[in-house]
Design a protein around this motif. Structure first.
Motif, PDB file in Angstrom:
ATOM      1  N   PHE A  88       0.740  -1.180  -0.092  1.00 28.20           N
ATOM      2  CA  PHE A  88      -0.016  -0.029   0.075  1.00 28.20           C
ATOM      3  C   PHE A  88       0.747   1.239   0.106  1.00 28.20           C
ATOM      4  O   PHE A  88       0.367   2.310  -0.570  1.00 28.20           O
ATOM      5  CB  PHE A  88      -0.798  -0.143   1.281  1.00 28.20           C
ATOM      6  CG  PHE A  88      -2.271  -0.565   0.885  1.00 28.20           C
ATOM      7  CD1 PHE A  88      -3.503   0.029   0.564  1.00 28.20           C
ATOM      8  CD2 PHE A  88      -2.496  -1.905   0.732  1.00 28.20           C
ATOM      9  CE1 PHE A  88      -4.464  -0.363   0.349  1.00 28.20           C
ATOM     10  CE2 PHE A  88      -3.621  -2.625   0.527  1.00 28.20           C
ATOM     11  CZ  PHE A  88      -4.672  -1.764  -0.016  1.00 28.20           C
ATOM     12  N   ALA A  89       1.910   1.064   0.614  1.00 28.24           N
ATOM     13  CA  ALA A  89       2.879   2.313   0.430  1.00 28.24           C
ATOM     14  C   ALA A  89       3.352   2.532  -0.606  1.00 28.24           C
ATOM     15  O   ALA A  89       3.330   3.706  -1.486  1.00 28.24           O
ATOM     16  CB  ALA A  89       4.124   2.170   1.517  1.00 28.24           C
ATOM     17  N   ALA A  90       3.679   1.288  -1.479  1.00 30.98           N
ATOM     18  CA  ALA A  90       4.083   1.560  -2.704  1.00 30.98           C
ATOM     19  C   ALA A  90       2.914   1.998  -3.971  1.00 30.98           C
ATOM     20  O   ALA A  90       2.955   3.054  -4.610  1.00 30.98           O
ATOM     21  CB  ALA A  90       4.495   0.209  -3.462  1.00 30.98           C
ATOM     22  N   LEU A  91       1.617   1.695  -3.465  1.00 28.78           N
ATOM     23  CA  LEU A  91       0.424   2.218  -4.334  1.00 28.78           C
ATOM     24  C   LEU A  91       0.487   3.611  -4.016  1.00 28.78           C
ATOM     25  O   LEU A  91       0.114   4.382  -5.144  1.00 28.78           O
ATOM     26  CB  LEU A  91      -0.754   1.361  -3.861  1.00 28.78           C
ATOM     27  CG  LEU A  91      -2.094   2.028  -4.206  1.00 28.78           C
ATOM     28  CD1 LEU A  91      -2.218   1.783  -5.823  1.00 28.78           C
ATOM     29  CD2 LEU A  91      -3.211   0.958  -3.625  1.00 28.78           C
ATOM     30  N   GLY A  92       0.309   4.060  -2.965  1.00 32.49           N
ATOM     31  CA  GLY A  92       0.530   5.730  -2.709  1.00 32.49           C
ATOM     32  C   GLY A  92       1.450   6.314  -3.501  1.00 32.49           C
ATOM     33  O   GLY A  92       1.264   7.377  -3.991  1.00 32.49           O
ATOM     34  N   ALA A  93       2.686   5.927  -3.435  1.00 37.50           N
ATOM     35  CA  ALA A  93       3.708   6.583  -4.308  1.00 37.50           C
ATOM     36  C   ALA A  93       3.385   6.504  -5.774  1.00 37.50           C
ATOM     37  O   ALA A  93       3.548   7.532  -6.635  1.00 37.50           O
ATOM     38  CB  ALA A  93       5.148   5.937  -3.913  1.00 37.50           C
ATOM     39  N   VAL A  94       2.928   5.290  -6.174  1.00 37.37           N
ATOM     40  CA  VAL A  94       2.508   5.184  -7.777  1.00 37.37           C
ATOM     41  C   VAL A  94       1.586   5.995  -7.933  1.00 37.37           C
ATOM     42  O   VAL A  94       1.674   6.574  -9.059  1.00 37.37           O
ATOM     43  CB  VAL A  94       2.227   3.689  -8.083  1.00 37.37           C
ATOM     44  CG1 VAL A  94       1.658   3.684  -9.165  1.00 37.37           C
ATOM     45  CG2 VAL A  94       3.236   2.840  -7.834  1.00 37.37           C
ATOM     46  N   LEU A  95       0.499   6.143  -7.393  1.00 40.60           N
ATOM     47  CA  LEU A  95      -0.623   7.015  -7.556  1.00 40.60           C
ATOM     48  C   LEU A  95      -0.086   8.565  -7.826  1.00 40.60           C
ATOM     49  O   LEU A  95      -0.519   9.125  -8.718  1.00 40.60           O
ATOM     50  CB  LEU A  95      -1.538   7.182  -6.465  1.00 40.60           C
ATOM     51  CG  LEU A  95      -2.499   5.890  -6.490  1.00 40.60           C
ATOM     52  CD1 LEU A  95      -3.472   5.628  -5.393  1.00 40.60           C
ATOM     53  CD2 LEU A  95      -3.329   5.609  -7.962  1.00 40.60           C
ATOM     54  N   ALA A  96       0.723   8.856  -6.894  1.00 40.88           N
ATOM     55  CA  ALA A  96       1.429  10.428  -6.838  1.00 40.88           C
ATOM     56  C   ALA A  96       2.156  10.655  -8.074  1.00 40.88           C
ATOM     57  O   ALA A  96       1.955  11.709  -8.743  1.00 40.88           O
ATOM     58  CB  ALA A  96       2.170  10.621  -5.684  1.00 40.88           C
ATOM     59  N   PHE A  97       2.912   9.615  -8.241  1.00 40.90           N
ATOM     60  CA  PHE A  97       4.041   9.723  -9.341  1.00 40.90           C
ATOM     61  C   PHE A  97       3.202   9.862 -10.774  1.00 40.90           C
ATOM     62  O   PHE A  97       3.383  10.459 -11.787  1.00 40.90           O
ATOM     63  CB  PHE A  97       4.852   8.630  -9.640  1.00 40.90           C
ATOM     64  CG  PHE A  97       6.079   8.937  -8.617  1.00 40.90           C
ATOM     65  CD1 PHE A  97       6.981  10.031  -8.990  1.00 40.90           C
ATOM     66  CD2 PHE A  97       6.497   8.111  -7.621  1.00 40.90           C
ATOM     67  CE1 PHE A  97       8.115  10.208  -7.933  1.00 40.90           C
ATOM     68  CE2 PHE A  97       7.415   8.266  -6.859  1.00 40.90           C
ATOM     69  CZ  PHE A  97       8.384   9.295  -6.899  1.00 40.90           C
TER      70      PHE A  97
END
Length: 321
Positions: A88-97
């Motif tokens: 989920f941490a990776a998901l948050g960053a992916v959405l931002a990028f």
């Protein structure tokens, strides 16, 4: 002095040595890192020290999170990825990028990790057995992976995907003291929550039924550990990107020296994780390559074989941790 205290002292000394070495060593070695000329001061205090501190704090956070989750799930291969926290941490960053908000990627990674912890805690509040909690985490991790793939497919800003790739490789290059402070804040918060769960983790070594019989609040222990691990892993991932295996390797190495008491290995695991990642980052800085090897790649190259050895050892013992 107990064995755990002696091991912690040795690991603390190793951490100091790694941090001091990081001030001296690098692509350009410094004769005196404490010299007062402007070039040396800039190199040491604005580049090397913040980077080394960030690496150590990220490693400590991942080591502590791994040790706590291994004690909770009674599985020496567990880390923040098992419960979907890293996913989920990776998901948050992916959405931002992917959607053009790269500056918010650290904040998004942290928020999503804490959101995953709340989900795991809520869904697993009445779950029976560590296996049920792990299955909930695996399900959430798979869901996060699917959402990441969807976000990448629908991304209106494909040019930002290069930044995303760099983030997923993991690095502390160019980090500042503000980044180190961010990790430290969440490491302290996570450590406090996990410390309150230490006695519950000790009781869980007897099994959940026996632990409940002697008065341990299993649901409360789970909530504290999951939220504490999310704070540690989320803060680390927000700053460094994805760095794997430290959460598995550090507690396992410490366990061989201290024993299997999940409460006693918490501090040594944090110190071991910090020392490991600080030394690994120093190593990638010293490699004579045109392009610096990413810290997450180095951790995977070193941690992957260790992970396989741990799994093979468990298999030879019939799953005994």
């Amino acid at each position: 002095m107990s064995k755990a205290a002696r091991v912690s002292l040795v690991l603390a000394v190793c951490s100091v040595i790694a941090l001091v070495a990081s001030l001296w060593l690098g692509p350009v070695a410094l004769g005196n890192p404490f010299a007062q000329d402007q070039a040396t001061r800039t190199s040491v205090w604005e580049i090397r020290l913040p980077r080394a501190l960030t690496a150590w704090l990220v490693g400590a956070a991942l080591g502590l999170a791994g040790a706590a989750l291994q004690g909770l799930l009674r599985n020496p291969l567990a880390d923040s990825g098992v419960l979907g926290l890293s996913g989920f941490a990776a998901l948050g960053a992916v959405l931002a990028f992917a959607f053009g908000f790269a500056m918010l990627a650290p904040f998004a990674a942290l928020v999503f990790a804490l959101f995953a912890a709340i989900l795991v805690t809520a869904l697993g509040w009445r779950a029976r057995g560590a296996a049920s909690l792990a299955l909930i985490g695996v399900g959430l991790s798979s869901f996060a992976g699917g959402l990441i793939a969807l976000a990448l497919n629908l991304a209106p800003n494909p040019g930002a995907l290069a930044d995303l790739v760099n983030w997923t490789l993991g690095s502390v290059e160019g980090r500042s003291l503000d980044d180190a402070a961010l990790v430290a804040i969440f490491l302290i918060a996570g450590a406090a929550l996990i410390a309150f769960a230490a006695r519950g983790l000790q009781a869980l070594t007897l099994g959940e039924e026996a632990a409940a019989a002697i008065g341990a609040d299993i649901a409360h222990t789970r909530a504290l550990v999951v939220l504490g691990a999310a704070a540690c892993a989320g803060g680390a991932t927000a700053v460094s990107g994805v760095i794997g295996f430290v959460g598995v390797a550090a507690p396992h190495l410490v366990r061989a020296l201290v024993g299997h008491d999940p409460a006693r290995i918490l501090l040594p695991s944090a110190l071991a994780g910090g020392a490991m990642l600080a030394l690994a980052d120093l190593g990638v800085r010293l490699l004579p390559t045109d392009t610096e090897l990413k810290l997450g790649v180095a951790a995977a190259l070193l941690g992957g074989p260790l992970f396989a050895l741990i799994a093979a050892r468990l298999a030879s013992r019939g799953g005994d941790a």
